[in-house]
Design a protein around this motif. Structure first.
Motif, short mmCIF file in Angstrom:
data_model
loop_
_atom_site.label_atom_id
_atom_site.label_comp_id
_atom_site.label_asym_id
_atom_site.label_seq_id
_atom_site.Cartn_x
_atom_site.Cartn_y
_atom_site.Cartn_z
N CYS A 70 0.84 -1.19 0.00
CA CYS A 70 0.00 0.00 0.00
C CYS A 70 0.88 1.25 0.00
N PHE B 244 -1.53 6.29 1.49
CA PHE B 244 -2.83 5.66 1.73
C PHE B 244 -2.79 4.67 2.90
N CYS C 57 -5.85 2.73 4.86
CA CYS C 57 -5.96 1.26 4.79
C CYS C 57 -6.14 0.68 6.18
#
Length: 193
Positions: free
Chosen positions: A131, A135, A139
């Motif tokens: 990821c 972000f 997440c």
């Protein structure tokens, strides 16, 4: 004369009958739980399928979806939880709310466990999936707070009566959901944001 072993008795000894009865009871409880769980999942799936079909046919628009979500979260779920706590089953005495909270004290602390495990799992998912760093916090938040209260309410509403009828539970488990919800939204809106 030598005599062989005594012929096997057809009757089980008392302890053997008790063990057999306990094994049958456990098996029945497990099968009832399996059937109740499958019923709950099927109910949820039918509800979701009805929503999908209604949306695809144009019966539910974006505005309608927003309206249904607002009604559900702000009116229907609170009303369901309130009535599940204050209504008394026919022929049974009402359980005082303080006594119910004492019986379910661990549910007040359980959101810390759920959110903590969600944060750990979210960090793991972020690392495993690669990821992006920008972000990663989103997440973790999506995994830690991914479960709305709608799914547990649906599962408890379907599982509760079946398990109560089978004698597995003595009270409707939906009555304890508000105890859990005392702290979960606080964690969701404080640490989740």
């Amino acid at each position: 004369e030598l005599s062989g072993p005594p012929p096997p008795s057809r009757a089980l000894p008392c302890s053997g009958r008790r063990r057999l009865a306990e094994a049958v009871r456990v098996a029945m409880t497990q099968s009832v739980l399996l059937i109740a769980t499958l019923t709950a999942i099927a109910t949820t799936a039918v509800m979701a399928l009805a929503g999908i079909m209604a949306t695809r046919q144009g019966l539910i628009t974006d505005g309608g979806r927003r309206c249904l979500a607002e009604l559900s979260m702000n009116i229907f779920m609170p009303a369901l939880l309130f009535t599940s706590v204050v209504k008394c089953p026919t022929g049974e005495p009402c359980v005082p709310i303080g006594e119910m909270a004492n019986k379910a004290w661990f549910l007040i602390l359980f959101p810390f466990v759920v959110v903590g495990c969600g944060v750990i799992l979210g960090k793991l998912v972020g690392c495993v999936t690669g990821c992006p760093a920008s972000f990663r916090r989103a997440c973790v938040g999506a995994v830690a707070f991914g479960n709305s209260t709608g799914m547990p309410i649906t599962l408890l509403a379907v599982l509760g009566p079946v398990l109560k009828q089978a004698g597995v539970l003595k009270m409707d488990p939906l009555r304890f959901q508000p105890v859990y919800l005392l702290l979960y939204p606080v964690l969701q809106w404080s640490s989740g944001s």
